[in-house]
Design a protein around this motif. Structure first.
Motif, PDB file in Angstrom:
ATOM      1  N   GLU A 143      61.459  62.190 -58.811  1.00 60.79           N
ATOM      2  CA  GLU A 143      60.942  63.304 -59.595  1.00 60.79           C
ATOM      3  C   GLU A 143      60.934  63.002 -61.094  1.00 60.79           C
ATOM      4  O   GLU A 143      60.439  63.795 -61.885  1.00 60.79           O
ATOM      5  N   ASP A 148      54.444  58.531 -59.042  1.00 58.69           N
ATOM      6  CA  ASP A 148      55.271  58.244 -57.865  1.00 58.69           C
ATOM      7  C   ASP A 148      54.505  57.481 -56.791  1.00 58.69           C
ATOM      8  O   ASP A 148      55.097  56.720 -56.024  1.00 58.69           O
ATOM      9  N   VAL A 169      65.086  63.743 -52.755  1.00 58.98           N
ATOM     10  CA  VAL A 169      64.573  64.396 -53.970  1.00 58.98           C
ATOM     11  C   VAL A 169      64.911  65.883 -53.896  1.00 58.98           C
ATOM     12  O   VAL A 169      65.139  66.411 -52.807  1.00 58.98           O
ATOM     13  N   LEU A 171      63.946  69.474 -53.341  1.00 64.15           N
ATOM     14  CA  LEU A 171      62.820  69.982 -52.543  1.00 64.15           C
ATOM     15  C   LEU A 171      62.740  71.493 -52.622  1.00 64.15           C
ATOM     16  O   LEU A 171      63.764  72.163 -52.679  1.00 64.15           O
ATOM     17  N   THR A 176      54.019  70.181 -53.192  1.00 63.76           N
ATOM     18  CA  THR A 176      54.431  69.473 -54.408  1.00 63.76           C
ATOM     19  C   THR A 176      53.572  69.896 -55.595  1.00 63.76           C
ATOM     20  O   THR A 176      52.358  70.055 -55.470  1.00 63.76           O
ATOM     21  N   ASP A 178      52.737  68.538 -59.422  1.00 64.84           N
ATOM     22  CA  ASP A 178      52.900  67.422 -60.347  1.00 64.84           C
ATOM     23  C   ASP A 178      52.743  67.882 -61.783  1.00 64.84           C
ATOM     24  O   ASP A 178      51.923  68.745 -62.096  1.00 64.84           O
ATOM     25  N   ARG A 199      57.849  66.442 -61.795  1.00 68.81           N
ATOM     26  CA  ARG A 199      57.237  67.146 -60.661  1.00 68.81           C
ATOM     27  C   ARG A 199      58.323  67.831 -59.847  1.00 68.81           C
ATOM     28  O   ARG A 199      59.521  67.539 -59.984  1.00 68.81           O
ATOM     29  N   GLN A 200      57.864  68.767 -58.999  1.00 69.63           N
ATOM     30  CA  GLN A 200      58.749  69.397 -58.026  1.00 69.63           C
ATOM     31  C   GLN A 200      58.168  69.109 -56.653  1.00 69.63           C
ATOM     32  O   GLN A 200      57.015  69.454 -56.372  1.00 69.63           O
ATOM     33  N   TYR A 201      58.968  68.455 -55.819  1.00 73.21           N
ATOM     34  CA  TYR A 201      58.467  68.069 -54.503  1.00 73.21           C
ATOM     35  C   TYR A 201      58.605  69.181 -53.475  1.00 73.21           C
ATOM     36  O   TYR A 201      59.559  69.956 -53.485  1.00 73.21           O
ATOM     37  N   ASP A 204      55.556  67.941 -48.385  1.00 76.35           N
ATOM     38  CA  ASP A 204      54.428  66.998 -48.326  1.00 76.35           C
ATOM     39  C   ASP A 204      54.730  65.664 -49.014  1.00 76.35           C
ATOM     40  O   ASP A 204      53.881  64.763 -49.003  1.00 76.35           O
ATOM     41  N   LEU A 205      55.929  65.490 -49.560  1.00 80.72           N
ATOM     42  CA  LEU A 205      56.327  64.151 -49.998  1.00 80.72           C
ATOM     43  C   LEU A 205      56.146  63.170 -48.837  1.00 80.72           C
ATOM     44  O   LEU A 205      55.805  62.003 -49.047  1.00 80.72           O
ATOM     45  N   ARG A 208      52.890  61.396 -48.981  1.00 78.12           N
ATOM     46  CA  ARG A 208      52.795  60.354 -50.021  1.00 78.12           C
ATOM     47  C   ARG A 208      53.500  59.074 -49.563  1.00 78.12           C
ATOM     48  O   ARG A 208      53.044  57.968 -49.861  1.00 78.12           O
TER      49      ARG A 208
END
Ligand SMILES: [Zn+2]
Length: 245
Positions: A143, A148, A169, A171, A176, A178, A199-201, A204-205, A208
């Motif tokens: 984050e 990322d 991270v 969550l 997420t 960005d 960002r705040q995850y 859906d991380l 990625r």
């Protein structure tokens, strides 16, 4: 940047930690346990919204306890004969475990923040090693990085085939969001919880990580036997990403 809110959170943490240690010293029943330090405890101290956050003996967080428990259970395998890149090495129990590896590399963008022998400077945006590591560990790091997706590709390249990245991270349960370092720090703090988060995850991380080329297993503390999870006050979710062989 230190805000009043963070000072209050830190003060509350120290106060409840002292209370728990005093209760144990006075003979309160220690019927909980910490897999990071192996001690029994009467409970865990509060941090922010989490009433059972820290171990009063060693300070371990729910995610640090989760990692230790998964390793002890054999659900995660430590590559003792291999190479480990340990980013932001501030969890003492994991420094002890990972430093048993043949080639242990503790690292951070700002190594001066970590009193770990041999800690070196690594900028994940510039990480260009190929096929060196059996294990990459980064808890509450992604984050902070500007891009990322690029960093995930760099991690994949740095791993050997079959090597694993263990990623944790902060969550929330929304998608997420960005940001960027072009935003004012105050806006990042408001939107992402901390001035140096970009960002705040959300869950859906996982997409990625897979898009970077990893196979992925998610291990959420909520999937662990409730009695066990309660005993150790386990929390958080591990994204266990594996580089295909
Ligand atoms: Zn502990």
């Amino acid at each position: 940047m230190i805000t009043l809110q963070r000072v209050a959170k830190a003060a509350g943490k120290h106060l409840t930690r002292m209370v728990l240690r005093a209760r144990k010293a006075m003979g309160a029943r220690a019927n909980r346990g910490c897999p990071a330090c192996g001690r029994t405890v009467v409970g865990f101290f509060r941090y922010g919204d989490n009433a059972e956050w820290g171990c009063p003996e060693c300070g371990a967080s729910p995610r640090e306890r989760l990692m230790n428990w998964l390793i002890d259970e054999g659900r995660l395998r430590m590559p003792v004969d291999g190479a480990v890149l340990h980013m932001a090495p501030n969890e003492g129990s994991l420094v002890r475990r990972f430093s048993a590896a043949r080639d242990y590399v503790p690292a951070d963008l700002d190594p001066s923040r970590y009193p770990v022998p041999g800690v070196r400077r690594v900028d994940l945006m510039e990480l260009a090693e190929e096929g060196r590591y059996d294990l990459f560990y980064a808890s509450h790091v992604l984050e902070h990085v500007p891009d990322d997706r690029a960093v995930l590709r760099n991690i994949l390249r740095a791993l050997r085939p079959g090597g694993e990245a263990w990623l944790i991270v902060p969550l929330w349960d929304r998608p997420t969001e960005d940001g960027s370092f072009a935003m004012p720090p105050r806006e990042r703090e408001r939107r992402f919880g901390q001035w140096d988060h970009v960002r705040q995850y959300g869950p859906d991380l996982a997409d990625r990580i897979r898009a970077a080329g990893f196979d992925l297993e998610e291990i959420d503390a909520s999937s662990i036997d409730p009695d066990v999870a309660h005993f150790y006050a386990l929390g958080d979710r591990l994204f266990r990403a594996r580089k295909p062989s």
